[in-house]
Design a protein around this motif. Structure first.
Motif, PDB file in Angstrom:
ATOM      1  N   PHE A   1      -1.913  14.591  -4.835  1.00 56.43           N
ATOM      2  CA  PHE A   1      -2.067  13.193  -5.250  1.00 56.43           C
ATOM      3  C   PHE A   1      -3.054  12.469  -4.337  1.00 56.43           C
ATOM      4  O   PHE A   1      -3.806  11.598  -4.783  1.00 56.43           O
ATOM      5  N   TYR A   2      -3.028  12.824  -3.067  1.00 54.82           N
ATOM      6  CA  TYR A   2      -3.808  12.068  -2.075  1.00 54.82           C
ATOM      7  C   TYR A   2      -5.259  12.550  -1.959  1.00 54.82           C
ATOM      8  O   TYR A   2      -6.051  11.926  -1.255  1.00 54.82           O
ATOM      9  N   ILE A   3      -5.600  13.636  -2.652  1.00 56.20           N
ATOM     10  CA  ILE A   3      -6.953  14.205  -2.507  1.00 56.20           C
ATOM     11  C   ILE A   3      -8.057  13.204  -2.862  1.00 56.20           C
ATOM     12  O   ILE A   3      -9.033  13.076  -2.109  1.00 56.20           O
ATOM     13  N   PRO A   4      -7.943  12.463  -3.975  1.00 56.31           N
ATOM     14  CA  PRO A   4      -9.021  11.496  -4.263  1.00 56.31           C
ATOM     15  C   PRO A   4      -9.212  10.469  -3.140  1.00 56.31           C
ATOM     16  O   PRO A   4     -10.342  10.055  -2.867  1.00 56.31           O
ATOM     17  N   PHE A   5      -8.119  10.076  -2.499  1.00 60.46           N
ATOM     18  CA  PHE A   5      -8.233   9.133  -1.385  1.00 60.46           C
ATOM     19  C   PHE A   5      -8.911   9.815  -0.192  1.00 60.46           C
ATOM     20  O   PHE A   5      -9.819   9.257   0.421  1.00 60.46           O
ATOM     21  N   GLN A   6      -8.444  11.025   0.109  1.00 57.69           N
ATOM     22  CA  GLN A   6      -9.007  11.745   1.263  1.00 57.69           C
ATOM     23  C   GLN A   6     -10.499  11.990   1.075  1.00 57.69           C
ATOM     24  O   GLN A   6     -11.305  11.752   1.980  1.00 57.69           O
ATOM     25  N   LYS A   7     -10.856  12.449  -0.117  1.00 57.64           N
ATOM     26  CA  LYS A   7     -12.276  12.787  -0.359  1.00 57.64           C
ATOM     27  C   LYS A   7     -13.132  11.533  -0.417  1.00 57.64           C
ATOM     28  O   LYS A   7     -14.284  11.538   0.031  1.00 57.64           O
ATOM     29  N   SER A   8     -12.585  10.470  -0.982  1.00 55.84           N
ATOM     30  CA  SER A   8     -13.344   9.203  -1.027  1.00 55.84           C
ATOM     31  C   SER A   8     -13.576   8.688   0.386  1.00 55.84           C
ATOM     32  O   SER A   8     -14.674   8.228   0.719  1.00 55.84           O
ATOM     33  N   ALA A   9     -12.536   8.756   1.200  1.00 58.21           N
ATOM     34  CA  ALA A   9     -12.675   8.321   2.600  1.00 58.21           C
ATOM     35  C   ALA A   9     -13.773   9.132   3.275  1.00 58.21           C
ATOM     36  O   ALA A   9     -14.658   8.580   3.942  1.00 58.21           O
ATOM     37  N   ASP A  10     -13.711  10.409   3.078  1.00 57.79           N
ATOM     38  CA  ASP A  10     -14.696  11.312   3.673  1.00 57.79           C
ATOM     39  C   ASP A  10     -16.117  10.926   3.233  1.00 57.79           C
ATOM     40  O   ASP A  10     -17.030  10.800   4.044  1.00 57.79           O
ATOM     41  N   TYR A  11     -16.282  10.715   1.959  1.00 56.82           N
ATOM     42  CA  TYR A  11     -17.596  10.396   1.406  1.00 56.82           C
ATOM     43  C   TYR A  11     -18.122   9.075   1.960  1.00 56.82           C
ATOM     44  O   TYR A  11     -19.324   8.910   2.217  1.00 56.82           O
ATOM     45  N   LEU A  12     -17.214   8.140   2.147  1.00 62.26           N
ATOM     46  CA  LEU A  12     -17.612   6.801   2.620  1.00 62.26           C
ATOM     47  C   LEU A  12     -17.707   6.716   4.138  1.00 62.26           C
ATOM     48  O   LEU A  12     -18.032   5.666   4.687  1.00 62.26           O
ATOM     49  N   GLY A  13     -17.400   7.822   4.804  1.00 57.23           N
ATOM     50  CA  GLY A  13     -17.444   7.818   6.272  1.00 57.23           C
ATOM     51  C   GLY A  13     -16.230   7.165   6.895  1.00 57.23           C
ATOM     52  O   GLY A  13     -16.248   6.761   8.072  1.00 57.23           O
ATOM     53  N   MET A  14     -15.158   7.042   6.115  1.00 58.39           N
ATOM     54  CA  MET A  14     -13.929   6.444   6.639  1.00 58.39           C
ATOM     55  C   MET A  14     -13.013   7.553   7.169  1.00 58.39           C
ATOM     56  O   MET A  14     -13.168   8.721   6.823  1.00 58.39           O
ATOM     57  N   ASN A  15     -12.051   7.156   8.015  1.00 58.95           N
ATOM     58  CA  ASN A  15     -11.077   8.132   8.526  1.00 58.95           C
ATOM     59  C   ASN A  15      -9.813   8.047   7.694  1.00 58.95           C
ATOM     60  O   ASN A  15      -9.162   6.997   7.687  1.00 58.95           O
ATOM     61  N   TYR A  16      -9.466   9.114   7.027  1.00 57.94           N
ATOM     62  CA  TYR A  16      -8.212   9.128   6.270  1.00 57.94           C
ATOM     63  C   TYR A  16      -7.076   9.417   7.246  1.00 57.94           C
ATOM     64  O   TYR A  16      -7.053  10.464   7.884  1.00 57.94           O
ATOM     65  N   ILE A  17      -6.155   8.467   7.383  1.00 53.96           N
ATOM     66  CA  ILE A  17      -5.131   8.628   8.425  1.00 53.96           C
ATOM     67  C   ILE A  17      -3.753   8.957   7.854  1.00 53.96           C
ATOM     68  O   ILE A  17      -2.771   8.953   8.586  1.00 53.96           O
ATOM     69  N   GLY A  18      -3.682   9.245   6.554  1.00 57.07           N
ATOM     70  CA  GLY A  18      -2.413   9.735   6.015  1.00 57.07           C
ATOM     71  C   GLY A  18      -1.832   8.858   4.939  1.00 57.07           C
ATOM     72  O   GLY A  18      -2.200   7.696   4.780  1.00 57.07           O
ATOM     73  N   GLY A  19      -0.926   9.465   4.192  1.00 59.63           N
ATOM     74  CA  GLY A  19      -0.261   8.720   3.131  1.00 59.63           C
ATOM     75  C   GLY A  19       1.238   8.953   3.203  1.00 59.63           C
ATOM     76  O   GLY A  19       1.695   9.954   3.740  1.00 59.63           O
ATOM     77  N   ILE A  20       1.990   7.992   2.698  1.00 55.66           N
ATOM     78  CA  ILE A  20       3.430   8.206   2.589  1.00 55.66           C
ATOM     79  C   ILE A  20       3.861   7.915   1.163  1.00 55.66           C
ATOM     80  O   ILE A  20       3.247   7.096   0.470  1.00 55.66           O
ATOM     81  N   HIS A  21       4.930   8.579   0.779  1.00 53.22           N
ATOM     82  CA  HIS A  21       5.473   8.344  -0.547  1.00 53.22           C
ATOM     83  C   HIS A  21       6.860   7.748  -0.422  1.00 53.22           C
ATOM     84  O   HIS A  21       7.682   8.231   0.347  1.00 53.22           O
ATOM     85  N   LEU A  22       7.115   6.686  -1.169  1.00 52.88           N
ATOM     86  CA  LEU A  22       8.426   6.044  -1.160  1.00 52.88           C
ATOM     87  C   LEU A  22       9.077   6.210  -2.533  1.00 52.88           C
ATOM     88  O   LEU A  22       8.395   6.116  -3.562  1.00 52.88           O
ATOM     89  N   ASN A  23      10.370   6.442  -2.507  1.00 55.81           N
ATOM     90  CA  ASN A  23      11.129   6.468  -3.750  1.00 55.81           C
ATOM     91  C   ASN A  23      11.515   5.023  -4.090  1.00 55.81           C
ATOM     92  O   ASN A  23      12.217   4.373  -3.321  1.00 55.81           O
ATOM     93  N   ALA A  24      11.028   4.552  -5.227  1.00 58.84           N
ATOM     94  CA  ALA A  24      11.258   3.157  -5.607  1.00 58.84           C
ATOM     95  C   ALA A  24      12.741   2.823  -5.739  1.00 58.84           C
ATOM     96  O   ALA A  24      13.131   1.657  -5.680  1.00 58.84           O
ATOM     97  N   ASP A  25      13.567   3.839  -5.896  1.00 59.53           N
ATOM     98  CA  ASP A  25      15.010   3.603  -6.043  1.00 59.53           C
ATOM     99  C   ASP A  25      15.749   3.623  -4.707  1.00 59.53           C
ATOM    100  O   ASP A  25      16.954   3.384  -4.656  1.00 59.53           O
ATOM    101  N   LYS A  26      15.040   3.923  -3.639  1.00 63.01           N
ATOM    102  CA  LYS A  26      15.678   3.994  -2.311  1.00 63.01           C
ATOM    103  C   LYS A  26      14.847   3.233  -1.287  1.00 63.01           C
ATOM    104  O   LYS A  26      14.597   3.728  -0.187  1.00 63.01           O
ATOM    105  N   LEU A  27      14.434   2.059  -1.645  1.00 62.42           N
ATOM    106  CA  LEU A  27      13.487   1.364  -0.779  1.00 62.42           C
ATOM    107  C   LEU A  27      14.078   0.908   0.551  1.00 62.42           C
ATOM    108  O   LEU A  27      13.350   0.593   1.473  1.00 62.42           O
ATOM    109  N   LYS A  28      15.388   0.901   0.650  1.00 62.32           N
ATOM    110  CA  LYS A  28      16.023   0.441   1.887  1.00 62.32           C
ATOM    111  C   LYS A  28      15.606   1.269   3.114  1.00 62.32           C
ATOM    112  O   LYS A  28      15.644   0.800   4.229  1.00 62.32           O
TER     113      LYS A  28
END
Ligand SMILES: Cc1cc2nc3c(=O)[nH]c(=O)nc-3n(C[C@H](O)[C@H](O)[C@H](O)COP(=O)(O)O)c2cc1C
Length: 162
Positions: free
Chosen positions: A125-152
């Protein structure tokens, strides 16, 4: 040097699960949220006839103010939301026309907060973000996934992330 962060919210609803999932994070870490629904920008136009919409002033102000851009998106059809994708497509304006602005993205950090009704998500899922960051010269520092039903539990998760 201070690392100023912003959460860029891209969801089809401004008070939905993605907004809820970032509310506590934004409050706890005092991170401003920019809701893309508050701006009007259209699909990428090869003829650049839409350069006077909200995209350029918005990205210019983001670049001026922040060092870390955290993209918050729901999972829609295994992908980022449509509004987030349109926002990303418009980065092409920064490569083809507004190049000086585009160059200013270099060295900034990019991160992602995704959510759905699942506990985890395929890391592809995160590949488009990682590759876009790379292309733009940005540092991709990671992604997290949250379950919308357990937001606490989000406060705990986010500690590893920021
Ligand atoms: C158009 C649409 C497509 C969706 N596609 C997926 C999907 O592919 N996988 C998934 O796990 N959830 C999917 N969902 C569920 C959303 O990821 C989930 O409800 C999310 O929390 C919605 O956040 P929002 O309230 O900010 O839109 C989809 C929801 C919508 C509205």
């Amino acid at each position: 040097m201070e690392n100023k962060k912003v959460i860029i919210l891209g969801s089809s609803r401004s008070s939905g699960n993605t907004a809820k999932s970032i509310a506590a994070i934004s409050e706890k870490y005092n991170i401003e949220v920019i809701d893309l629904n508050n701006y009007t920008f259209s699909y990428y136009d090869y003829e650049s006839k839409n350069l006077d919409d909200d995209f350029l002033p918005l990205i210019i102000s983001i670049i001026e103010k922040y060092d870390t851009l955290i993209f918050a998106t729901p999972v829609y059809w295994y992908n980022m939301s449509g509004i987030m994708k349109v926002f990303f497509d418009r980065f092409s304006d920064l490569i083809r026309v507004e190049k000086e602005t585009g160059r200013k993205l270099k060295g900034k950090n990019m991160s992602v907060i995704s959510n759905s009704h699942s506990d985890s998500i395929d890391k592809t899922f995160y590949i488009p973000f990682q590759k876009s960051a790379d292309y733009l010269g940005m540092n991709y520092i990671g992604g997290i996934h949250l379950n919308a039903d357990k937001l606490k539990i989000e406060d705990k998760i986010i500690l590893d992330f920021i």
